[in-house]
Design a protein around this motif. Structure first.
Motif, PDB file in Angstrom:
ATOM      1  N   MET A   1       0.836  -1.205   0.000  1.00 25.61           N
ATOM      2  CA  MET A   1       0.000   0.000   0.000  1.00 25.61           C
ATOM      3  C   MET A   1       0.863   1.244   0.000  1.00 25.61           C
ATOM      4  SD  MET A   1      -3.038  -0.762   2.656  1.00 25.61           S
ATOM      5  CE  MET A   1      -4.261   0.424   2.188  1.00 25.61           C
ATOM      6  N   LYS A   2       0.318   2.288  -0.604  1.00 23.21           N
ATOM      7  CA  LYS A   2       1.070   3.531  -0.684  1.00 23.21           C
ATOM      8  C   LYS A   2       0.190   4.730  -0.374  1.00 23.21           C
ATOM      9  CE  LYS A   2       4.942   2.391  -3.485  1.00 23.21           C
ATOM     10  NZ  LYS A   2       5.785   2.669  -4.611  1.00 23.21           N
ATOM     11  N   VAL A   3       0.826   5.776   0.144  1.00 28.03           N
ATOM     12  CA  VAL A   3       0.127   7.026   0.402  1.00 28.03           C
ATOM     13  C   VAL A   3       0.824   8.106  -0.395  1.00 28.03           C
ATOM     14  CG1 VAL A   3      -0.640   8.632   2.176  1.00 28.03           C
ATOM     15  CG2 VAL A   3      -0.188   6.271   2.776  1.00 28.03           C
ATOM     16  N   ARG A   4       0.050   8.902  -1.111  1.00 28.52           N
ATOM     17  CA  ARG A   4       0.696  10.040  -1.763  1.00 28.52           C
ATOM     18  C   ARG A   4      -0.297  11.168  -1.967  1.00 28.52           C
ATOM     19  NH1 ARG A   4      -0.245   9.939  -7.504  1.00 28.52           N
ATOM     20  NH2 ARG A   4      -1.594   8.182  -7.839  1.00 28.52           N
ATOM     21  N   GLU A   5       0.253  12.373  -2.156  1.00 31.77           N
ATOM     22  CA  GLU A   5      -0.586  13.535  -2.343  1.00 31.77           C
ATOM     23  C   GLU A   5      -1.249  13.467  -3.709  1.00 31.77           C
ATOM     24  OE1 GLU A   5       1.609  17.080  -1.339  1.00 31.77           O
ATOM     25  OE2 GLU A   5      -0.093  18.321  -1.927  1.00 31.77           O
ATOM     26  N   LEU A   6      -2.492  13.967  -3.805  1.00 33.06           N
ATOM     27  CA  LEU A   6      -3.210  13.913  -5.077  1.00 33.06           C
ATOM     28  C   LEU A   6      -2.669  14.934  -6.071  1.00 33.06           C
ATOM     29  CD1 LEU A   6      -5.560  12.678  -6.682  1.00 33.06           C
ATOM     30  CD2 LEU A   6      -7.056  14.383  -5.679  1.00 33.06           C
ATOM     31  N   MET A   7      -2.205  16.090  -5.602  1.00 31.45           N
ATOM     32  CA  MET A   7      -1.665  17.157  -6.455  1.00 31.45           C
ATOM     33  C   MET A   7      -2.660  17.565  -7.524  1.00 31.45           C
ATOM     34  SD  MET A   7       1.865  17.273  -5.781  1.00 31.45           S
ATOM     35  CE  MET A   7       3.134  16.772  -6.904  1.00 31.45           C
ATOM     36  N   ASP A   8      -3.875  17.831  -7.127  1.00 29.01           N
ATOM     37  CA  ASP A   8      -4.899  18.226  -8.077  1.00 29.01           C
ATOM     38  C   ASP A   8      -5.520  19.510  -7.533  1.00 29.01           C
ATOM     39  OD1 ASP A   8      -7.133  18.628  -9.558  1.00 29.01           O
ATOM     40  OD2 ASP A   8      -7.821  16.550  -9.494  1.00 29.01           O
ATOM     41  N   ALA A   9      -5.343  20.607  -8.284  1.00 26.71           N
ATOM     42  CA  ALA A   9      -5.793  21.914  -7.801  1.00 26.71           C
ATOM     43  C   ALA A   9      -7.293  21.923  -7.494  1.00 26.71           C
ATOM     44  CB  ALA A   9      -5.468  22.983  -8.837  1.00 26.71           C
ATOM     45  N   GLU A  10      -8.049  21.056  -8.164  1.00 21.48           N
ATOM     46  CA  GLU A  10      -9.493  21.034  -7.953  1.00 21.48           C
ATOM     47  C   GLU A  10      -9.861  20.445  -6.586  1.00 21.48           C
ATOM     48  OE1 GLU A  10     -13.062  19.132 -10.337  1.00 21.48           O
ATOM     49  OE2 GLU A  10     -11.519  19.910 -11.697  1.00 21.48           O
ATOM     50  N   PHE A  11      -9.012  19.582  -6.058  1.00 16.80           N
ATOM     51  CA  PHE A  11      -9.259  18.974  -4.746  1.00 16.80           C
ATOM     52  C   PHE A  11      -8.076  19.265  -3.827  1.00 16.80           C
ATOM     53  CE2 PHE A  11     -11.250  16.294  -7.987  1.00 16.80           C
ATOM     54  CZ  PHE A  11     -12.577  16.371  -7.592  1.00 16.80           C
ATOM     55  N   PRO A  12      -8.030  20.460  -3.211  1.00 17.06           N
ATOM     56  CA  PRO A  12      -6.877  20.798  -2.370  1.00 17.06           C
ATOM     57  C   PRO A  12      -6.810  19.913  -1.124  1.00 17.06           C
ATOM     58  CG  PRO A  12      -8.587  22.475  -2.189  1.00 17.06           C
ATOM     59  CD  PRO A  12      -9.023  21.534  -3.265  1.00 17.06           C
ATOM     60  N   HIS A  13      -5.625  19.760  -0.582  1.00 20.65           N
ATOM     61  CA  HIS A  13      -5.352  18.976   0.634  1.00 20.65           C
ATOM     62  C   HIS A  13      -5.877  17.547   0.500  1.00 20.65           C
ATOM     63  CE1 HIS A  13      -5.233  23.147   1.634  1.00 20.65           C
ATOM     64  NE2 HIS A  13      -6.527  23.242   1.848  1.00 20.65           N
ATOM     65  N   SER A  14      -5.822  16.975  -0.693  1.00 16.92           N
ATOM     66  CA  SER A  14      -6.309  15.613  -0.867  1.00 16.92           C
ATOM     67  C   SER A  14      -5.143  14.670  -1.056  1.00 16.92           C
ATOM     68  CB  SER A  14      -7.214  15.521  -2.099  1.00 16.92           C
ATOM     69  OG  SER A  14      -8.389  16.241  -1.866  1.00 16.92           O
ATOM     70  N   PHE A  15      -5.356  13.429  -0.617  1.00 16.84           N
ATOM     71  CA  PHE A  15      -4.309  12.435  -0.822  1.00 16.84           C
ATOM     72  C   PHE A  15      -4.929  11.086  -1.124  1.00 16.84           C
ATOM     73  CE2 PHE A  15      -4.500  10.331   3.380  1.00 16.84           C
ATOM     74  CZ  PHE A  15      -5.227  11.277   4.094  1.00 16.84           C
ATOM     75  N   LEU A  16      -4.109  10.191  -1.676  1.00 14.39           N
ATOM     76  CA  LEU A  16      -4.591   8.888  -2.099  1.00 14.39           C
ATOM     77  C   LEU A  16      -3.940   7.804  -1.264  1.00 14.39           C
ATOM     78  CD1 LEU A  16      -4.142   9.343  -5.957  1.00 14.39           C
ATOM     79  CD2 LEU A  16      -6.269   9.549  -4.680  1.00 14.39           C
ATOM     80  N   VAL A  17      -4.749   6.845  -0.855  1.00 13.44           N
ATOM     81  CA  VAL A  17      -4.218   5.653  -0.207  1.00 13.44           C
ATOM     82  C   VAL A  17      -4.510   4.523  -1.179  1.00 13.44           C
ATOM     83  CG1 VAL A  17      -4.319   4.166   1.813  1.00 13.44           C
ATOM     84  CG2 VAL A  17      -4.833   6.601   2.038  1.00 13.44           C
ATOM     85  N   SER A  18      -3.467   3.937  -1.780  1.00 12.12           N
ATOM     86  CA  SER A  18      -3.749   2.915  -2.777  1.00 12.12           C
ATOM     87  C   SER A  18      -3.205   1.564  -2.382  1.00 12.12           C
ATOM     88  CB  SER A  18      -3.204   3.305  -4.146  1.00 12.12           C
ATOM     89  OG  SER A  18      -2.389   4.415  -4.079  1.00 12.12           O
ATOM     90  N   GLY A  19      -4.062   0.574  -2.583  1.00 13.50           N
ATOM     91  CA  GLY A  19      -3.674  -0.809  -2.354  1.00 13.50           C
ATOM     92  C   GLY A  19      -3.691  -1.535  -3.675  1.00 13.50           C
ATOM     93  N   LYS A  20      -3.585  -2.874  -3.616  1.00 12.03           N
ATOM     94  CA  LYS A  20      -3.537  -3.646  -4.851  1.00 12.03           C
ATOM     95  C   LYS A  20      -4.823  -3.524  -5.643  1.00 12.03           C
ATOM     96  CE  LYS A  20      -0.123  -7.205  -4.349  1.00 12.03           C
ATOM     97  NZ  LYS A  20       0.177  -8.199  -3.373  1.00 12.03           N
ATOM     98  N   GLN A  21      -5.958  -3.464  -4.951  1.00 11.46           N
ATOM     99  CA  GLN A  21      -7.224  -3.559  -5.658  1.00 11.46           C
ATOM    100  C   GLN A  21      -7.914  -2.230  -5.877  1.00 11.46           C
ATOM    101  OE1 GLN A  21      -9.517  -6.956  -4.218  1.00 11.46           O
ATOM    102  NE2 GLN A  21      -8.140  -7.934  -5.666  1.00 11.46           N
ATOM    103  N   ARG A  22      -7.738  -1.296  -4.982  1.00 16.82           N
ATOM    104  CA  ARG A  22      -8.397  -0.019  -5.225  1.00 16.82           C
ATOM    105  C   ARG A  22      -7.712   1.125  -4.506  1.00 16.82           C
ATOM    106  NH1 ARG A  22     -11.916  -3.109  -2.055  1.00 16.82           N
ATOM    107  NH2 ARG A  22     -12.683  -4.042  -3.938  1.00 16.82           N
TER     108      ARG A  22
END
Ligand SMILES: [Zn+2]
Ligand SMILES: [Zn+2]
Length: 283
Positions: free
Chosen positions: A1-22
């Motif tokens: 699993m990984k955590v990283r910042e979304l870096m999308d101006a439309e959604f500030p302060h957002s981040f993604l938690v990604s695993g194998k499936q979703r």
């Protein structure tokens, strides 16, 4: 699993938690809160991974990964799934037909959490986590959970070159992010596309309407393309061109543009990663 910042101006302060499936997209109230949440997630993931490693060492099988996959599908129905957010897909995650507000609306499979159309979720199965009550599930989960064979007429298979899950997680791609798609070249698609150079297909750029779409709307074999910056000195724009073909993109930051230019230049010259974690540009 990984955590990283979304870096999308439309959604500030957002981040993604990604695993194998979703992938789960989360939004904090401020940059500071986002950072402390990301640190907390990372600490939890590190702990779990450390624990998993001890398990794997005990199992001593080279097929460790396969076992992990099987366990995950065996979990279907045992606990409530993480629902894929409506916004993360533009098409049914089973039949890949595009959603719209009238005739093809979004439904969630209560077993796997995928966003699917009415036709692909016109199935019911008893789910353990809901005291064995019948719940709406997708056709795949129905077949898995009940052991019933699917009526063939309902399963509409149309495999094509664009049919490649969007590899939303950094492990599966050499480079991925939203890019603005500029110019008439893109037709009705755009203005933004989720762009991916998959690790297992490192010479092709796939463009999706949304990060969890199972089907790209455009694929560009990058070999032989010239990557140039511009046009008009825009520091975040860059172009791909080759014998009359011209695609223009714009990244959200100059830094991101730099990484895309590097990744595309490598692909254009025929470079492929020689081992799984080589040349990771997306972290
Ligand atoms: Zn469907
Ligand atoms: Zn399902």
């Amino acid at each position: 699993m990984k955590v990283r910042e979304l870096m999308d101006a439309e959604f500030p302060h957002s981040f993604l938690v990604s695993g194998k499936q979703r992938t789960l997209e989360l939004q904090a109230r401020s940059q500071e809160e986002m950072i402390s949440w990301m640190q907390a997630f990372q600490a939890a993931i590190d702990q779990i991974e450390k624990r998993n490693e001890t398990f794997k060492a005990a199992a001593q099988g080279p097929e460790g990964d396969i076992q992990e996959q099987e366990l995950q599908s065996e979990e279907l129905g045992l606990r409530a799934p993480q629902w894929v957010r409506d916004k993360m897909v533009t098409m049914c995650m089973r039949c890949q037909e595009p959603f719209n507000a009238l005739t093809r609306r979004r439904h969630h499979c209560r077993a796997c959490g995928y966003v699917v159309c009415a036709r692909c979720s016109d199935y019911w199965a008893e789910l353990k986590y809901d005291d064995n009550r019948p719940n709406r599930v997708c056709l795949h989960c129905y077949a898995f959970l009940t052991g019933n064979v699917l009526p063939e007429a309902k399963e509409d298979k149309r495999r094509g070159i664009l049919e490649k899950g969007s590899s939303a997680t950094p492990d599966q791609s050499l480079m991925c992010s939203f890019l603005q798609l500029i110019g008439d070249k893109w037709g009705k698609s755009g203005p933004r596309g989720w762009c991916v150079i998959p690790r297992d297909d490192p010479l092709v750029l796939y463009v999706y309407a949304a990060p969890q779409d199972m089907r790209a709307h455009t694929s560009i074999p990058l070999l032989g393309y010239q990557v140039t910056v511009g046009p008009q000195g825009d520091p975040r724009a860059f172009q791909l061109q080759q014998s009359g073909q011209l695609y223009t993109f714009k990244a959200e930051t100059e830094e991101l543009k730099g990484r895309w230019v590097k990744a595309m230049e490598r692909a254009a010259s025929g470079w492929s990663p020689s081992w799984p974690n080589d040349g990771d540009l997306s972290d």
